[in-house]
Design an enzyme around this catalytic site. Structure first.
Site, PDB file in Angstrom:
ATOM      1  N   GLY A 221     -66.875  34.008 -85.261  1.00  0.00           N
ATOM      2  CA  GLY A 221     -67.448  34.043 -86.366  1.00  0.00           C
ATOM      3  C   GLY A 221     -67.892  35.218 -86.730  1.00  0.00           C
ATOM      4  O   GLY A 221     -67.713  35.895 -86.109  1.00  0.00           O
ATOM      5  N   CYS A 248     -67.479  36.528 -78.101  1.00  0.00           N
ATOM      6  CA  CYS A 248     -67.718  37.365 -79.434  1.00  0.00           C
ATOM      7  C   CYS A 248     -68.836  37.032 -80.172  1.00  0.00           C
ATOM      8  O   CYS A 248     -69.882  36.938 -79.865  1.00  0.00           O
ATOM      9  CB  CYS A 248     -66.905  37.182 -80.530  1.00  0.00           C
ATOM     10  SG  CYS A 248     -66.516  38.767 -81.762  1.00  0.00           S
ATOM     11  N   GLN A 252     -73.055  36.899 -78.593  1.00  0.00           N
ATOM     12  CA  GLN A 252     -74.400  37.553 -79.493  1.00  0.00           C
ATOM     13  C   GLN A 252     -75.331  36.320 -79.430  1.00  0.00           C
ATOM     14  O   GLN A 252     -76.189  36.577 -79.294  1.00  0.00           O
ATOM     15  CB  GLN A 252     -74.355  38.722 -80.777  1.00  0.00           C
ATOM     16  CG  GLN A 252     -72.925  39.259 -80.551  1.00  0.00           C
ATOM     17  CD  GLN A 252     -72.665  39.550 -81.714  1.00  0.00           C
ATOM     18  OE1 GLN A 252     -73.118  39.117 -82.686  1.00  0.00           O
ATOM     19  NE2 GLN A 252     -70.927  40.427 -81.813  1.00  0.00           N
ATOM     20  N   HIS A 332     -62.269  38.479 -77.342  1.00  0.00           N
ATOM     21  CA  HIS A 332     -61.460  37.982 -77.267  1.00  0.00           C
ATOM     22  C   HIS A 332     -60.105  37.262 -75.779  1.00  0.00           C
ATOM     23  O   HIS A 332     -59.052  37.588 -75.964  1.00  0.00           O
ATOM     24  CB  HIS A 332     -60.615  37.841 -78.542  1.00  0.00           C
ATOM     25  CG  HIS A 332     -61.674  37.759 -78.959  1.00  0.00           C
ATOM     26  ND1 HIS A 332     -61.894  36.132 -80.231  1.00  0.00           N
ATOM     27  CD2 HIS A 332     -62.421  38.596 -80.474  1.00  0.00           C
ATOM     28  CE1 HIS A 332     -62.556  36.651 -81.136  1.00  0.00           C
ATOM     29  NE2 HIS A 332     -62.964  37.991 -81.166  1.00  0.00           N
ATOM     30  N   GLU A 334     -59.176  34.787 -75.784  1.00  0.00           N
ATOM     31  CA  GLU A 334     -57.411  34.027 -76.000  1.00  0.00           C
ATOM     32  C   GLU A 334     -56.073  34.971 -76.882  1.00  0.00           C
ATOM     33  O   GLU A 334     -55.312  34.166 -76.567  1.00  0.00           O
ATOM     34  CB  GLU A 334     -57.459  32.891 -76.458  1.00  0.00           C
ATOM     35  CG  GLU A 334     -58.080  33.370 -78.058  1.00  0.00           C
ATOM     36  CD  GLU A 334     -59.395  34.308 -78.738  1.00  0.00           C
ATOM     37  OE1 GLU A 334     -59.310  34.703 -80.008  1.00  0.00           O
ATOM     38  OE2 GLU A 334     -60.157  34.338 -77.277  1.00  0.00           O
TER      39      GLU A 334
END
Length: 359
Positions: A221, A248, A252, A332, A334
């Site tokens: 996000g 991502c 955090q 990432h 994916e």
């Protein structure tokens, strides 16, 4: 029509306008990927940002309906060196210019995007205004210097879902805790035999656990993770009660939930060629990344272990808990766009889900 990108330090880059005529403001960032401009445009993590691409020719394979990472462009503006006016690809259903125009995204071409990138690397990411047509540059410079910084408190609500929804995929029950998820994360989970229930960012741990999930993925996000304290609180309550995987921003949020700290990088990591080392195996993976914040390694509590590091700058790229079924990565797995080297991380998550199912 001429156009200008004006940075908060007064630097001006001129070019030719394309896409939607108008003005936008946001945080100016660069991405070094050679392909995947459509996925970049529609990645919710870019919400509120003006994205410049270092690869010189963009738009040559057009736009199609299959490579969207959300329901439309999320960027505030787009800057390229050359926009291809006549795409050629069997999957193409339209041009980049038309796509930006119909989605009201202003853009510039003819900009020396590598010079812009060098400037951002030296001076750090900064706010900017992209304006096309007849503009007063002095007025734009003054506005660029006074625009407020990006706030995750406003960005995350703009990209999460309003109500829960479920995507059927198989016998495993997984919750996707959504702060701006890329569609390819859901596609991967479905391919792994998961039925995915997508929960809004404001969901409580009680609401998520009421679904009796066998695993929870905390999504990517936009913005600063400290701007979404409700997400940190929910992840903290989920720890130890269900297997967790963070991606991502989700990485955090997991670090903050464990008691760690995060900080803003000078110019972030955005591209499809970032080398990451898995410390448990010594193997190096080339990864797809898009983030402006990182986890402080020395802030993590005893139970948390750094699992991956960035070989360019040594920043934390992954963590896992010694005892709890929880791990996360800053990049990432994916891809979309980028390499699929790190798909093994989804298999690791599925292993944790299956162990939880067998209890």
């Amino acid at each position: 029509m001429r156009g200008f990108l004006v940075l908060e330090d007064g630097t001006v880059y001129s070019g030719e306008a394309f896409g939607y005529p108008g003005r936008s403001h946001g945080e100016v960032v660069f991405n070094t990927s050679m392909t995947g401009y459509q996925e970049i445009l529609t990645d919710p993590s870019y919400c509120g940002q003006i994205v410049a691409l270092t690869y010189p020719l963009i738009g040559n394979y057009g736009i199609n309906d299959e490579d969207l990472e959300s329901d439309g462009p999320r960027v505030a503006g787009f800057v390229v060196h050359e926009a291809c006016p006549r795409p050629s690809n069997w999957r193409s259903t339209g041009s980049l210019d038309h796509y930006l125009r119909e989605n009201r995204i202003p853009a510039l071409q003819g900009v020396d995007t590598r010079a812009l990138t060098r400037h951002l690397r030296r001076r750090g990411t900064m706010r900017g205004i992209l304006a096309t047509g007849e503009v007063d540059l002095e007025e734009i410079k003054a506005l660029a210097a006074t625009r407020p910084a990006l706030s995750g408190a406003k960005l995350v609500p703009a990209v999460t879902n309003a109500k829960p929804y479920t995507v059927e995929g198989g016998p495993r029950r997984v919750v996707l805790y959504n702060f701006g998820v890329k569609e390819n994360i859901i596609r991967w989970l479905r391919r792994e035999g998961c039925t995915v229930t997508v929960m809004p960012a404001r969901s409580t741990a009680a609401a998520i656990l009421a679904l009796n999930p066998e695993g929870v993925v905390v999504s990517n996000g936009p913005g600063d993770p400290k701007d979404v304290p409700y997400g940190v609180a929910t992840v903290r309550e989920l720890l130890g009660r269900v297997p967790l995987m963070g991606i991502c921003l989700g990485h955090q949020l997991l670090a903050l939930a464990l008691g760690g700290d995060t900080y803003k990088l000078p110019f972030g990591h955005r591209g499809g060629n970032h080398p990451v080392k898995d410390l448990s195996t010594g193997r190096v993976y080339i990864t797809s990344q898009n983030h402006g914040y990182a986890v402080r390694a020395d802030s993590l509590p005893t139970g948390a272990v750094v699992s991956h590091i960035n070989l360019n700058d040594g920043t934390v790229e992954g963590l896992r808990h010694r005892e709890l079924p929880a791990f996360s990565v800053q990049y990432h797995p994916e891809s979309s766009p980028g390499p699929t080297d790190s798909e093994y991380l989804f298999h690791e998550f599925i292993r944790l889900v299956d162990e939880h199912r067998g209890q």
